[in-house]
Design a protein around this motif. Structure first.
Motif, mmCIF file in Angstrom:
data_model
loop_
_atom_site.group_PDB
_atom_site.id
_atom_site.type_symbol
_atom_site.label_atom_id
_atom_site.label_comp_id
_atom_site.label_asym_id
_atom_site.label_seq_id
_atom_site.Cartn_x
_atom_site.Cartn_y
_atom_site.Cartn_z
ATOM 1 N N ALA A 190 7.190 -21.409 -3.126
ATOM 2 C CA ALA A 190 7.286 -19.944 -3.186
ATOM 3 C C ALA A 190 7.212 -19.403 -4.607
ATOM 4 O O ALA A 190 7.362 -18.191 -4.812
ATOM 5 N N LEU A 191 6.954 -20.275 -5.570
ATOM 6 C CA LEU A 191 6.778 -19.820 -6.951
ATOM 7 C C LEU A 191 5.377 -19.260 -7.190
ATOM 8 O O LEU A 191 4.948 -19.131 -8.342
ATOM 9 N N TYR A 192 4.670 -18.917 -6.124
ATOM 10 C CA TYR A 192 3.303 -18.398 -6.260
ATOM 11 C C TYR A 192 3.184 -17.142 -7.121
ATOM 12 O O TYR A 192 2.130 -16.913 -7.724
ATOM 13 N N PRO A 193 4.239 -16.290 -7.255
ATOM 14 C CA PRO A 193 4.085 -15.134 -8.157
ATOM 15 C C PRO A 193 3.815 -15.519 -9.605
ATOM 16 O O PRO A 193 3.305 -14.706 -10.373
ATOM 17 N N VAL A 194 4.158 -16.760 -9.979
ATOM 18 C CA VAL A 194 3.908 -17.207 -11.352
ATOM 19 C C VAL A 194 2.422 -17.128 -11.662
ATOM 20 O O VAL A 194 1.998 -16.580 -12.696
ATOM 21 N N THR A 195 1.586 -17.697 -10.769
ATOM 22 C CA THR A 195 0.141 -17.668 -10.989
ATOM 23 C C THR A 195 -0.402 -16.251 -10.958
ATOM 24 O O THR A 195 -1.269 -15.890 -11.761
ATOM 25 N N THR A 196 0.123 -15.450 -10.034
ATOM 26 C CA THR A 196 -0.346 -14.074 -9.926
ATOM 27 C C THR A 196 -0.100 -13.306 -11.220
ATOM 28 O O THR A 196 -0.956 -12.548 -11.683
ATOM 29 N N VAL A 197 1.083 -13.492 -11.809
ATOM 30 C CA VAL A 197 1.412 -12.807 -13.066
ATOM 31 C C VAL A 197 0.496 -13.280 -14.193
ATOM 32 O O VAL A 197 -0.012 -12.478 -14.989
ATOM 33 N N ILE A 198 0.267 -14.591 -14.270
ATOM 34 C CA ILE A 198 -0.593 -15.130 -15.329
ATOM 35 C C ILE A 198 -2.017 -14.592 -15.184
ATOM 36 O O ILE A 198 -2.653 -14.200 -16.180
ATOM 37 N N LEU A 199 -2.534 -14.559 -13.965
ATOM 38 C CA LEU A 199 -3.886 -14.042 -13.747
ATOM 39 C C LEU A 199 -3.962 -12.543 -14.038
ATOM 40 O O LEU A 199 -4.966 -12.057 -14.575
ATOM 41 N N ALA A 200 -2.901 -11.809 -13.677
ATOM 42 C CA ALA A 200 -2.882 -10.382 -13.985
ATOM 43 C C ALA A 200 -2.905 -10.159 -15.490
ATOM 44 O O ALA A 200 -3.523 -9.206 -15.984
ATOM 45 N N LEU A 201 -2.270 -11.042 -16.225
ATOM 46 C CA LEU A 201 -2.266 -10.957 -17.687
ATOM 47 C C LEU A 201 -3.646 -11.270 -18.261
ATOM 48 O O LEU A 201 -4.152 -10.549 -19.132
ATOM 49 N N VAL A 202 -4.283 -12.330 -17.751
ATOM 50 C CA VAL A 202 -5.558 -12.782 -18.304
ATOM 51 C C VAL A 202 -6.731 -11.922 -17.830
ATOM 52 O O VAL A 202 -7.576 -11.499 -18.627
ATOM 53 N N VAL A 203 -6.770 -11.636 -16.521
ATOM 54 C CA VAL A 203 -7.918 -10.934 -15.935
ATOM 55 C C VAL A 203 -7.798 -9.425 -16.085
ATOM 56 O O VAL A 203 -8.744 -8.746 -16.497
ATOM 57 N N ASP A 204 -6.622 -8.893 -15.749
ATOM 58 C CA ASP A 204 -6.439 -7.438 -15.750
ATOM 59 C C ASP A 204 -5.785 -6.922 -17.022
ATOM 60 O O ASP A 204 -5.605 -5.707 -17.171
ATOM 61 N N SER A 248 0.819 -1.210 0.000
ATOM 62 C CA SER A 248 0.000 0.000 0.000
ATOM 63 C C SER A 248 0.854 1.262 0.000
ATOM 64 O O SER A 248 0.393 2.330 -0.407
ATOM 65 N N ALA A 249 2.117 1.135 0.424
ATOM 66 C CA ALA A 249 3.024 2.281 0.422
ATOM 67 C C ALA A 249 3.643 2.525 -0.945
ATOM 68 O O ALA A 249 4.316 3.531 -1.153
ATOM 69 N N GLY A 250 3.423 1.618 -1.892
ATOM 70 C CA GLY A 250 3.947 1.783 -3.249
ATOM 71 C C GLY A 250 5.172 0.938 -3.495
ATOM 72 O O GLY A 250 5.574 0.111 -2.682
ATOM 73 N N ALA A 251 5.773 1.130 -4.697
ATOM 74 C CA ALA A 251 7.005 0.427 -5.088
ATOM 75 C C ALA A 251 6.831 -1.087 -5.050
ATOM 76 O O ALA A 251 7.642 -1.815 -4.487
ATOM 77 N N MET A 252 5.770 -1.596 -5.674
ATOM 78 C CA MET A 252 5.527 -3.033 -5.698
ATOM 79 C C MET A 252 6.673 -3.789 -6.357
ATOM 80 O O MET A 252 6.971 -4.923 -6.007
ATOM 81 N N THR A 253 7.337 -3.131 -7.343
ATOM 82 C CA THR A 253 8.436 -3.794 -8.054
ATOM 83 C C THR A 253 9.615 -4.074 -7.133
ATOM 84 O O THR A 253 10.477 -4.880 -7.478
ATOM 85 N N VAL A 254 9.662 -3.423 -5.985
ATOM 86 C CA VAL A 254 10.723 -3.684 -5.014
ATOM 87 C C VAL A 254 10.217 -4.583 -3.892
ATOM 88 O O VAL A 254 10.885 -5.531 -3.478
ATOM 89 N N VAL A 255 9.019 -4.307 -3.421
ATOM 90 C CA VAL A 255 8.466 -5.041 -2.285
ATOM 91 C C VAL A 255 8.265 -6.516 -2.615
ATOM 92 O O VAL A 255 8.692 -7.402 -1.849
ATOM 93 N N ALA A 256 7.621 -6.816 -3.742
ATOM 94 C CA ALA A 256 7.278 -8.198 -4.072
ATOM 95 C C ALA A 256 8.499 -9.101 -4.215
ATOM 96 O O ALA A 256 8.530 -10.199 -3.636
ATOM 97 N N PRO A 257 9.545 -8.700 -4.968
ATOM 98 C CA PRO A 257 10.720 -9.581 -5.074
ATOM 99 C C PRO A 257 11.427 -9.804 -3.750
ATOM 100 O O PRO A 257 11.854 -10.920 -3.455
ATOM 101 N N ILE A 258 11.566 -8.749 -2.940
ATOM 102 C CA ILE A 258 12.255 -8.891 -1.653
ATOM 103 C C ILE A 258 11.506 -9.880 -0.764
ATOM 104 O O ILE A 258 12.098 -10.790 -0.170
ATOM 105 N N ALA A 259 10.191 -9.720 -0.664
ATOM 106 C CA ALA A 259 9.391 -10.599 0.189
ATOM 107 C C ALA A 259 9.420 -12.035 -0.315
ATOM 108 O O ALA A 259 9.597 -12.978 0.463
ATOM 109 N N ALA A 260 9.265 -12.211 -1.626
ATOM 110 C CA ALA A 260 9.180 -13.557 -2.187
ATOM 111 C C ALA A 260 10.508 -14.304 -2.065
ATOM 112 O O ALA A 260 10.543 -15.474 -1.664
ATOM 113 N N VAL A 261 11.601 -13.644 -2.412
ATOM 114 C CA VAL A 261 12.907 -14.308 -2.349
ATOM 115 C C VAL A 261 13.304 -14.593 -0.905
ATOM 116 O O VAL A 261 13.853 -15.660 -0.601
ATOM 117 N N THR A 262 13.025 -13.671 -0.002
ATOM 118 C CA THR A 262 13.331 -13.902 1.415
ATOM 119 C C THR A 262 12.566 -15.100 1.946
ATOM 120 O O THR A 262 13.121 -15.948 2.662
#
Length: 283
Positions: free
Chosen positions: A245-259, A83-97
């Motif tokens: 932890a490969l869950y971002p894969v599905t999120t990206v695919i759904l963002a492509l198809v739905v959004d 919610s604070a922004g910068a998703m391109t930084v937050v998501a990779p840091i959280a997922a890889v950690t």
């Protein structure tokens, strides 16, 4: 191998839950969404417990409860960071950690996967990083602060501890824990969430569209937890966690198809690396 299939499926299912939860938090506060999603998943969890009944084991219940406590805190930190922004930084840091720490813990505890499987783990970590680097959205904040990075790391550590706790729950009962650790996890998450709701008093409870997304997110997220727990029964933590932890894969695919979001070349490379990781770990 069975644990590879289960870990991969849990990651894919988690991605669906994360996508639904993300859609809900676009219109409602994160903590009420997270807490209510736990509530609506209870009837399905009851059916799972009946279908896969085994006697409860105290050790697995304790580890499951600990996992639920850290899991809901991680979810709150993650949504707060987003919610604070910068998703391109937050998501990779959280997922890889969340993926890297269980690998380190598993190796330190004596797990010794073969060299080829370790290469697969490396591919999984690289895939998580690349896939999480979503295109910058209009109006997204680009200023990175220490607090923002701290929230991202904190959420990743919490998710990692959740992964480790469920794996230990399975180990403590010698693989015969059933789904009781998930029941303990959901229960403790509800208690911790209720306390946080009473203290923080966030507004904007999910309604209408947000409520519908919440009703989808809860049962799916709980189901992913159950599949992950089963995966830890058959495979080492250092291999299961990075695949889950490969869950971002599905999120990206759904963002492509739905959004209809634009997918960058590096994300496509990440999707390919995810497939390579599954193939290498399964050897």
């Amino acid at each position: 191998m069975l644990f590879v299939a289960l870990a991969g499926i849990s990651g894919l299912v988690w991605g669906v839950g994360d996508f639904a939860g993300g859609k809900a938090t676009q219109r409602a506060a994160a903590l009420p969404v997270a807490w209510l999603s736990k509530v609506v998943s209870l009837p399905l969890l009851a059916l799972y417990l009946i279908a896969m009944y085994v006697p409860p084991h105290l050790g697995s219940l304790v580890w499951g409860a600990l996992g639920g406590c850290v899991g809901i805190i991680g979810m709150m930190l993650f949504y707060q960071a987003l919610s604070a922004g910068a998703m391109t930084v937050v998501a990779p840091i959280a997922a890889v950690t969340s993926a890297a720490i269980p690998v380190i813990v598993g190796l330190a505890s004596g797990e010794r996967p073969g060299a080829l499987r370790l290469v697969g783990v490396g591919c999984a970590l690289a895939a998580i990083t690349l896939v999480s680097l979503a295109p910058k959205r209009p109006g997204e904040i680009s200023v990175i602060t220490g607090r923002l990075i701290g929230l991202a790391v904190g959420s990743g550590v919490s998710f990692a501890l959740f992964f480790i706790s469920l794996a230990r729950a399975s180990d403590s009962a010698e693989g015969q824990a059933g789904l009781w650790p998930i029941a303990a996890s959901q229960s403790s998450a509800l208690v911790v969430g209720a306390i946080l709701l009473a203290v923080l008093r966030p507004g904007h409870w999910p309604k209408a569209i947000a409520l519908r997304w919440t009703l989808v997110a809860g049962p799916i997220d709980m189901t992913a937890n159950a599949i992950y727990l089963l995966a830890t029964k058959y495979g080492d933590l250092s291999l299961v966690a990075p695949l889950a932890a490969l869950y971002p894969v599905t999120t990206v695919i759904l963002a492509l198809v739905v959004d209809h979001e634009r997918v960058r070349t590096r994300q496509v490379v990440g999707l390919v690396l995810a497939l390579v990781a599954l193939l290498l770990v399964s050897r």
